[in-house]
Design an enzyme around this catalytic site. Structure first.
Site, short mmCIF file in Angstrom:
data_model
loop_
_atom_site.label_atom_id
_atom_site.label_comp_id
_atom_site.label_asym_id
_atom_site.label_seq_id
_atom_site.Cartn_x
_atom_site.Cartn_y
_atom_site.Cartn_z
N ASP A 85 46.66 49.40 56.93
CA ASP A 85 46.71 48.22 57.81
C ASP A 85 47.61 48.50 59.03
O ASP A 85 48.54 49.30 58.96
CB ASP A 85 47.25 47.02 57.00
CG ASP A 85 46.95 45.70 57.69
OD1 ASP A 85 46.12 45.67 58.63
OD2 ASP A 85 47.56 44.68 57.29
N ASN A 94 36.28 41.54 56.54
CA ASN A 94 36.29 42.17 57.87
C ASN A 94 34.97 42.00 58.63
O ASN A 94 34.94 42.15 59.85
CB ASN A 94 36.65 43.66 57.77
CG ASN A 94 38.10 43.93 57.43
OD1 ASN A 94 38.42 44.93 56.79
ND2 ASN A 94 39.01 43.05 57.85
C1 IPE Z 1 42.89 44.49 54.70
O1 IPE Z 1 43.38 44.44 55.99
C2 IPE Z 1 41.58 45.21 54.68
C3 IPE Z 1 41.64 46.62 55.00
C4 IPE Z 1 42.71 47.34 55.17
C5 IPE Z 1 40.36 47.26 55.10
P1 IPE Z 1 43.21 43.14 56.90
O2 IPE Z 1 43.98 43.38 58.12
O3 IPE Z 1 41.78 42.83 57.04
O4 IPE Z 1 43.90 42.04 55.99
P2 IPE Z 1 44.36 40.55 56.32
O5 IPE Z 1 43.16 39.83 56.81
O6 IPE Z 1 45.42 40.64 57.37
O7 IPE Z 1 44.89 40.03 55.04
C1 IPE Z 2 43.41 47.95 59.45
O1 IPE Z 2 44.02 47.62 60.64
C2 IPE Z 2 41.99 48.41 59.63
C3 IPE Z 2 40.97 47.50 59.12
C4 IPE Z 2 41.17 46.38 58.51
C5 IPE Z 2 39.58 47.89 59.31
P1 IPE Z 2 43.81 46.21 61.34
O2 IPE Z 2 42.61 46.30 62.22
O3 IPE Z 2 43.78 45.13 60.33
O4 IPE Z 2 45.12 46.10 62.22
P2 IPE Z 2 46.05 44.82 62.44
O5 IPE Z 2 46.40 44.29 61.10
O6 IPE Z 2 45.26 43.86 63.24
O7 IPE Z 2 47.24 45.36 63.17
MG MG Z 3 45.20 44.01 59.46
#
Ligand code: IPE
Ligand code: IPE
Ligand code: MG
Length: 252
Positions: free
Chosen positions: A21, A69
């Site tokens: 993340d 996502n």
């Molecule tokens: C969790 O990350 C899913 C992945 C790392 C693929 P998100 O960034 O989507 O999670 P939330 O929505 O902040 O909980």
């Molecule tokens: C994790 O990084 C990747 C996926 C969930 C695909 P994020 O895209 O959630 O990054 P933040 O949380 O917005 O910084």
């Molecule tokens: Mg995230």
């Protein structure tokens, strides 16, 4: 002594799972669009996979794209699918060189057909690799997986393959997408968020949780070593008392 040398190789977690993340925030910090963060996250994937395999970790599972996502802006979802396709194709050689098997869990049927096709191709091409299984959780969510398992169990009961009174934990485990791997012993989440976001809810019942503020694109080998060293300092009691655990250790 380097961090790597401090790790006790006899007490490695056999399965490490990572919620990768922070890509979006990393991009923002660099004054770029979110997709720039996702692209830079690939180096971290490579580092984590190679470091885990070199140590002797048998299973590494990466949460790459959740069911939720799909609700992100269309351009981001498309960019992520494109990046996934590009990466799996590019990494076959490295996976084979490192003797790593690629595996995937999640609702793979919901992925674009091209992604599905190439994913299956790379999984086949690496199927005989035995050093480590690298699993990508794609279009995955734990509740989706549990509902799928419940549906299959209902079918088994309806067809007489299994009686309701025979249902136990093993029956359910066998129906989860992780049926052929041990439960994760260590779960890492980067970016400082302290939540599970629908990831392996059943399987992490007794995992040690490790949260780090490092954003995923900055994650390197040493970050993995730090998480493993932290894991090795924990006392895993599984409901027992500390004294019971200490006594078993003394007898060994
Ligand atoms: C969790 O990350 C899913 C992945 C790392 C693929 P998100 O960034 O989507 O999670 P939330 O929505 O902040 O909980
Ligand atoms: C994790 O990084 C990747 C996926 C969930 C695909 P994020 O895209 O959630 O990054 P933040 O949380 O917005 O910084
Ligand atoms: Mg995230």
């Amino acid at each position: 002594m380097s961090l790597k040398e401090k790790i006790d190789l006899n007490r490695l977690p056999s399965h490490i799972a990572i919620i990768m993340d922070g890509n979006g925030r990393w991009a923002k910090q660099h004054g770029q669009l979110r997709v720039f963060g996702h692209r830079n996250g690939i180096t971290a994937v490579r580092e984590a996979a190679e470091a885990a395999a070199e140590l002797g970790v048998k299973y590494l599972t990466l949460y790459a794209f959740s069911t939720e996502n799909w609700n992100r802006p269309r351009v981001e979802v498309n960019a992520l699918m494109q990046l996934l396709l590009q990466t799996i194709n590019q990494e076959v050689t490295t996976l084979n060189k490192n003797n790593i098997r690629l595996h995937a869990i999640g609702d793979l049927d919901s992925l674009p057909p091209r992604n599905r096709k190439h994913l299956h191709k790379v999984m086949e091409e690496t199927a005989n690799n035995s050093r480590m299984t690298l699993t990508l959780a794609l279009s995955y969510s734990s509740r989706w997986e549990i509902v799928e398992a419940a549906r299959k169990l209902a079918d088994q009961i309806q067809s007489g393959q299994c009686k309701p009174e025979e249902v136990n934990q093993q029956c359910i485990e066998k129906l989860l997408s992780t049926h052929d791997m041990p439960d994760p012993e260590l779960l890492i989440r980067t970016s400082g968020e302290m939540r599970i976001s629908n990831f392996m809810l059943w399987q992490i019942a007794y995992a040690e949780l490790y949260f780090t503020p490092t954003l995923w694109p900055d994650f390197r080998r040493d970050d993995l070593y730090k998480a493993i060293l932290d894991f090795q300092c924990r006392e895993r009691r599984f409901g027992k008392t500390s004294e019971q655990i200490q006594n078993v250790k003394k007898q060994e």
